[in-house]
Write an enzyme that holds these catalytic residues in place. Structure first.
Site, PDB file in Angstrom:
ATOM      1  N   GLU A 299       6.511   2.168  11.959  1.00  0.00           N
ATOM      2  CA  GLU A 299       5.080   2.382  12.184  1.00  0.00           C
ATOM      3  C   GLU A 299       4.521   1.239  13.039  1.00  0.00           C
ATOM      4  O   GLU A 299       3.816   1.470  14.021  1.00  0.00           O
ATOM      5  CB  GLU A 299       4.354   2.449  10.829  1.00  0.00           C
ATOM      6  CG  GLU A 299       2.863   2.706  10.943  1.00  0.00           C
ATOM      7  CD  GLU A 299       2.129   2.613   9.592  1.00  0.00           C
ATOM      8  OE1 GLU A 299       2.798   2.640   8.534  1.00  0.00           O
ATOM      9  OE2 GLU A 299       0.894   2.515   9.616  1.00  0.00           O
TER      10      GLU A 299
ATOM     11  N   GLU B 139      10.283   1.623   2.358  1.00  0.00           N
ATOM     12  CA  GLU B 139       8.947   1.567   2.946  1.00  0.00           C
ATOM     13  C   GLU B 139       8.789   0.377   3.886  1.00  0.00           C
ATOM     14  O   GLU B 139       8.008   0.444   4.833  1.00  0.00           O
ATOM     15  CB  GLU B 139       7.885   1.500   1.838  1.00  0.00           C
ATOM     16  CG  GLU B 139       7.887   2.706   0.905  1.00  0.00           C
ATOM     17  CD  GLU B 139       7.573   4.019   1.609  1.00  0.00           C
ATOM     18  OE1 GLU B 139       6.730   4.010   2.517  1.00  0.00           O
ATOM     19  OE2 GLU B 139       8.201   5.054   1.254  1.00  0.00           O
TER      20      GLU B 139
ATOM     21  N   GLU C 241       0.847  -1.209   0.000  1.00  0.00           N
ATOM     22  CA  GLU C 241       0.000   0.000   0.000  1.00  0.00           C
ATOM     23  C   GLU C 241       0.882   1.258   0.000  1.00  0.00           C
ATOM     24  O   GLU C 241       0.632   2.206  -0.730  1.00  0.00           O
ATOM     25  CB  GLU C 241      -0.918  -0.041   1.229  1.00  0.00           C
ATOM     26  CG  GLU C 241      -1.725   1.220   1.488  1.00  0.00           C
ATOM     27  CD  GLU C 241      -1.525   1.743   2.904  1.00  0.00           C
ATOM     28  OE1 GLU C 241      -0.984   2.855   3.040  1.00  0.00           O
ATOM     29  OE2 GLU C 241      -1.889   1.029   3.874  1.00  0.00           O
TER      30      GLU C 241
HETATM   31 ZN   LIG Z   1       1.272   2.578   7.018  1.00  0.00          ZN
END
Ligand SMILES: [Zn+2]
Length: 1001
Positions: free
Chosen positions: A184, A163, A88
């Site tokens: 995250e 990422e 994503e």
């Molecule tokens: Zn995220």
């Protein structure tokens, strides 16, 4: 395990007139499968199939100009590497037509978007955009569709490294992991509740995709390889596995042609690629042969107590029944009926048995096979048996004797109010509708099934009399074999244990590497850094379609309002509200600021205690039966262009339909002036829930607490804020709780005195959001309400303004049980000779999407970072879920140099101005419009100030921005720093701080 209350409010009867929308003309590439009106959202639904590619498209045509597009893919994970989540993030990092490093950020820098983001859910991934500007809307769709279908992620391994995860060789020569999603998720896994929810999910779905964490478990993220990543995209990101959605007043024919010509015509629904639907279907978890009993652990720091920190939960797996919308709505309401509402009978039983400090129930209707959970917070392991016993006997009793009908009726009314009102702050309505649709459509169910709420509410009201809710309890809770008890216990030093294990594992990895392989890791990291540091080719950035300044409206939106003299002065905000009255009663407490923490607690307990005419459970029922909600709280407002002054108000808000306003206002008056404070046991119960709630936010929103705290070193207003809602307030609650048995009674008397003296007509005013004609009809009701208050505060209420609080620069490190940091530095720009102008808004966009994005997120691996400035002059730089500490502080130091040497092309500046205007023009709901007017009045802002600010935005030059460099140079040198974070990390960089505190004992 998301909160369901959010999804419930996702659709409404209307805020716009009956649609006369355009009909689609027949299209050779799109087969219209069916069309139906949807009265509840004043739309016409068209279901299309793109025959060549196999893509389905649901078009909701209506008159809403805030158009929404979303493409979703079914992405059920088969492991917890976070592959769906990292994908994503990654598809938005460059594509064939838009090869710049981050087209997503290029859009944030330049678009008038009203929504731009992407989400990963348990078994699907969504890419939504929204805009009110046609040209902008098409631009956003183009960039997003190219991103999902033709991303560069398969060709450029550095994207997964950035990422997802990659190795770093640190200064000591040891291996570490870094990556944006890695950080995250470390943040997510630092929260005990997140660990609990994930443990429940793993336990309840052992044989299903839902056992995996689609977001990624930090322990598993580094197992993800580039090869798996590329294969995942090939498998799932095909039109035949997508669910495309369009909403609003756009041109249907143009949209269909655009989708075919530009993207879908390039795909085949062939034998070879197949229809992905079969492969991505979710396989339900089989029924359990016996109940589960699971215990897991979460980490607390070494010195921290483990008493009253265990979570107990009972969970029930529900059979799939996609077509039964009435069941789904009924189960959605059950958590409120049983536990989450103040009057809930199971709530009372669990709290009275002293099982823990707070209880909650949840039901997630967004996945194929939902789970119903009842959770006790702040409990102890030895309370397990008692919990199970109270739960079982209470549920049986409710089934045998029936649930209090008024509670059910209140819950149905409450739901109905939310459905008709339709307000979700910051969320376009069309997107909210889409999320509701996906709950069924993603699994092949009727996409409109949950939207048609009128017949559903009718069935629920009828069902209530026929034991519908009692039957739900019996069938899905009491007689359900697929149940599991899950306990989550605190363990001291678990975090340290795990990080030692990780270090040992990485040392092993390093040992196993040949010198060449280690060099290769360093080379890869250098290649990543080089890619990150190399500016995009301007030609690539120029490929992102662009708006021009002429596309922007130069006039600031003017929300009309009238000031009406009355016993309590009235401000009437003249906007359409669909026959709902939004009333805020404000009492100016500026002269009575002393004891901020007690005032704050006072405002928090109002509405939750017995009053002269109601017990607190009856009061809760009355509120549900007659209003859309009543809330109270304190508001501290800045005064425009004043550094030190602020206003303090106590607000009481109520929303009702017009015929029920009288009743709603009577309840507000009852709560404000007739609350009884003599039940100290109840006061203590609320205190404990409140303390637990604040403790949970300390962990999840460390950046916002740290921001207030760092500014409290030099700002009286921020110090006050810290005292009423920050770290200082938390410590007040902890102390009060400890001493409550001896001091509770005296404390209750103080609260009693407040209720008798703080509310009078002379310090009150009323904000009414309602159009003029409706306002006239409620005028007598308001007059009656005003007349009930004392004319002036009683004698003896002395003014106790501003005990001059002494300010100290404490520069604190705040240790919390967390694996990531929240790093904040603040200063006051007015004290440094700068004024609040529109330029600061442009700067906010430039720093957030430029310097801070690149350094804190892209290169630093933090989830986020930003800059904010308020009207009083307080400005802050902050980071969110940050693996670093000192490095981030150094980045903040660099802002001044960055600005001094700022180079922006004419186009880049124009983009920034457009995006800044876009952020000022986000659509507001009627109650938000009322809120904006109130904010302006309290802070002394006028429409001409807003227009001037907008003009300043549009006139900003690069030179203007460069001139802001000294603000950062001087401001950051003052060194007002506050960091929330991990103990080890804080210890490493302790020379940055004067004080270290550990608020959670
Ligand atoms: Zn995220």
């Amino acid at each position: 395990m998301r909160r369901i209350s959010f999804l419930l409010a996702l659709f409404s009867l209307t805020t716009f007139a009956q649609a006369q929308t355009m009909q689609p003309t027949p299209n050779a590439h799109w087969k219209l499968q069916w069309t139906q009106p949807v009265e509840e959202i004043k739309s016409t639904a068209y279901m299309f199939l793109h025959e060549k590619s196999g893509a389905p498209l649901l078009y909701l045509a209506n008159e809403d100009d805030n158009k929404v597009f979303c493409i979703a893919f079914r992405t059920p994970p088969t492991d917890s590497t976070g592959i769906a989540h990292i994908m994503e993030h990654s598809v938005l990092c460059g594509s064939e037509r838009f090869p710049s490093k981050e087209p997503f950020v290029d859009l944030l820098k330049s678009s008038l978007q009203t929504f731009l983001n992407a989400f990963t859910a348990d078994d699907r991934t969504m890419y939504p955009v929204a805009s009110r500007n046609d040209k902008d809307f098409t631009n956003l769709m183009t960039v997003y569709l190219d991103a999902v279908f033709f991303p560069n992620v398969k060709k450029i391994p550095e994207i997964l490294m950035q990422e997802g995860w990659h190795y770093v060789v640190n200064e000591a020569g040891n291996l570490e992991y870094n990556g944006i999603v890695y950080s995250e998720m470390k943040g997510v896994y630092s929260s005990p509740q997140s660990v609990l929810y994930r443990t429940i999910q793993k336990s309840m779905y052992p044989d299903s995709t839902y056992a995996n964490d689609s977001g990624g478990n930090p322990d598993n993220i580094p197992d993800l390889t580039q090869k798996q990543f590329a294969e995942f995209h090939d498998k799932y990101y095909h039109p035949s596995n997508s669910l495309i959605y369009l909403y609003g007043d756009g041109n249907i024919d143009a949209h269909l042609t655009f989708l075919h010509d530009e993207f879908l015509s390039k795909f085949e629904r062939s034998q070879e690629t197949g229809d992905r639907r079969q492969e991505t279907a979710v396989i339900p978890q089989p029924v359990f042969t016996e109940p589960k009993d699971i215990t897991a652990e979460y980490s607390v720091d070494e010195g921290e107590s483990t008493d009253a920190k265990t979570f107990l939960s009972m969970n029930y797996l529900l059979p799939t029944d996609l077509d039964n919308a009435v069941r789904s709505y009924g189960l959605d309401m059950l958590p409120y009926i049983l536990v989450n509402g103040e009057a809930g009978q199971l709530r009372r039983a669990l709290l009275d048995a002293e099982l823990g400090l707070d209880v909650e129930a949840s039901f997630d209707s967004s996945i194929l096979q939902p789970c119903f959970s009842i959770i006790i917070h702040n409990s102890d392991p030895d309370k397990k048996e008692k919990f199970l016993e109270v739960l079982e006997t209470t549920l049986k009793k409710l089934v045998a004797e029936g649930i209090d009908r008024r509670i059910i009726e209140g819950a149905i009314n409450r739901t109905e109010f939310m459905l008709r009102e339709f307000q979700i702050s910051g969320f376009p309505k069309g997107l909210a509708v889409n999320m509701q649709i996906l709950e069924t459509w993603a699994y092949g169910g009727d996409p409109l099934g949950h939207l048609r709420f009128e017949p559903i509410l009718k069935s629920l009201r009828e069902g209530m009399e026929k034991n519908f809710f009692e039957n739900l309890i019996e069938e899905y809770l009491l007689n359900n074999p697929s149940r599991g008890f899950v306990m989550l216990q605190p363990k001291q030093g678990l975090e340290k244990e795990k990080s030692d294990q990780l270090a040992a594992k990485l040392a092993e990895v390093k040992k196993s590497l040949s010198p060449e392989q280690l060099e290769e890791i360093k080379r890869q990291k250098e290649a990543l850094l080089e890619r990150q540091a190399t500016p995009d080719n301007p030609e690539d950035v120029a490929k992102i379609p662009q708006l021009e300044l002429s596309d922007v409206d130069r006039a600031a939106e003017d929300i009309p309002f009238n000031k009406i003299p009355s016993t309590m002065p009235i401000v009437q905000v003249d906007v359409d509200t669909n026959k709902i009255a939004y009333i805020t009663v404000l009492f100016d407490l500026t002269p009575w600021q002393e004891n901020p923490a007690v005032l704050s607690y006072f405002s928090n307990v109002l509405g939750r205690l017995d009053t002269e005419n109601y017990s607190y459970t009856d009061l809760s029922n009355e509120i549900d039966l007659h209003t859309g909600g009543i809330s109270t709280g304190l508001s501290v407002s800045s005064i425009y262009k004043e550094s030190e002054k602020f206003n303090l108000h106590l607000l009481a808000r109520v929303k009702t339909t017009l015929p029920k306003l009288d009743k709603g206002l009577k309840l507000v008056h009852e709560i404000l002036t007739k609350t009884k404070f003599d039940n100290t046991a109840r006061l203590k119960e609320i205190l404990q829930e409140y303390r637990v709630g604040l403790e949970q936010s300390l962990m999840s929103s460390g950046h916002s607490f740290a921001r207030t705290r760092s500014a409290s070193y030099f700002s009286r207003k921020e110090k006050y804020r810290d005292e009423i809602s920050g770290i200082d307030h938390y410590r007040f609650l902890v102390n009060l709780e400890k001493n409550f048995d001896s001091e509770g009674e005296k404390f209750a008397q103080t609260l009693e005195a407040y209720s008798k003296t703080l509310f009078s007509a002379s310090n009150g005013q009323i904000l009414v959001t309602l159009p003029k004609e409706d306002f006239e009809s409620i005028r007598p009701t308001l007059k009656d309400f005003e007349s009930k208050f004392l004319a002036a505060p009683p004698a003896g209420r002395s003014e106790g303004v501003s005990q001059t609080t002494s300010l100290t620069q404490a520069n604190e490190a705040v240790i919390i049980p967390s694996r990531v940091q929240y790093v904040v530095k603040s200063a006051n720009f007015r004290d440094l000779g700068f004024e609040h102008t529109g330029r600061l808004l442009v700067l906010t966009n430039i720093l957030r999407t430029g310097y801070l994005w690149n350094n804190i997120r892209v290169q630093g691996g933090a989830y986020g970072g930003g800059f904010s400035a308020d009207m009083n002059g307080v400005f802050s730089l902050w980071s969110y879920r940050d693996p670093h500490l000192k490095r981030t502080v150094d980045i903040y130091k660099g802002v001044a140099d960055y600005l001094e040497n700022l180079e922006l092309s004419e186009e880049d500046l124009t983009k920034a101005l457009i995006a800044t205007i876009g952020s000022l023009d986000k659509p507001l709901t009627p109650s938000e419009k009322g809120g904006r007017v109130m904010g302006m009045l309290l802070s002394g802002l006028t429409q001409s100030d807003l227009q001037r600010e907008r003009d300043e935005v549009l006139a900003t030059t690069v030179e203007d921005l460069r001139k802001l460099a000294p603000m950062f140079r001087k401001g950051m040198a003052q060194n007002n720093i506050c960091v929330f974070g991990n103990e080890t990390k804080i210890e490493e960089d302790k020379e940055l701080f004067k004080t270290t505190i550990r608020p959670i004992e």
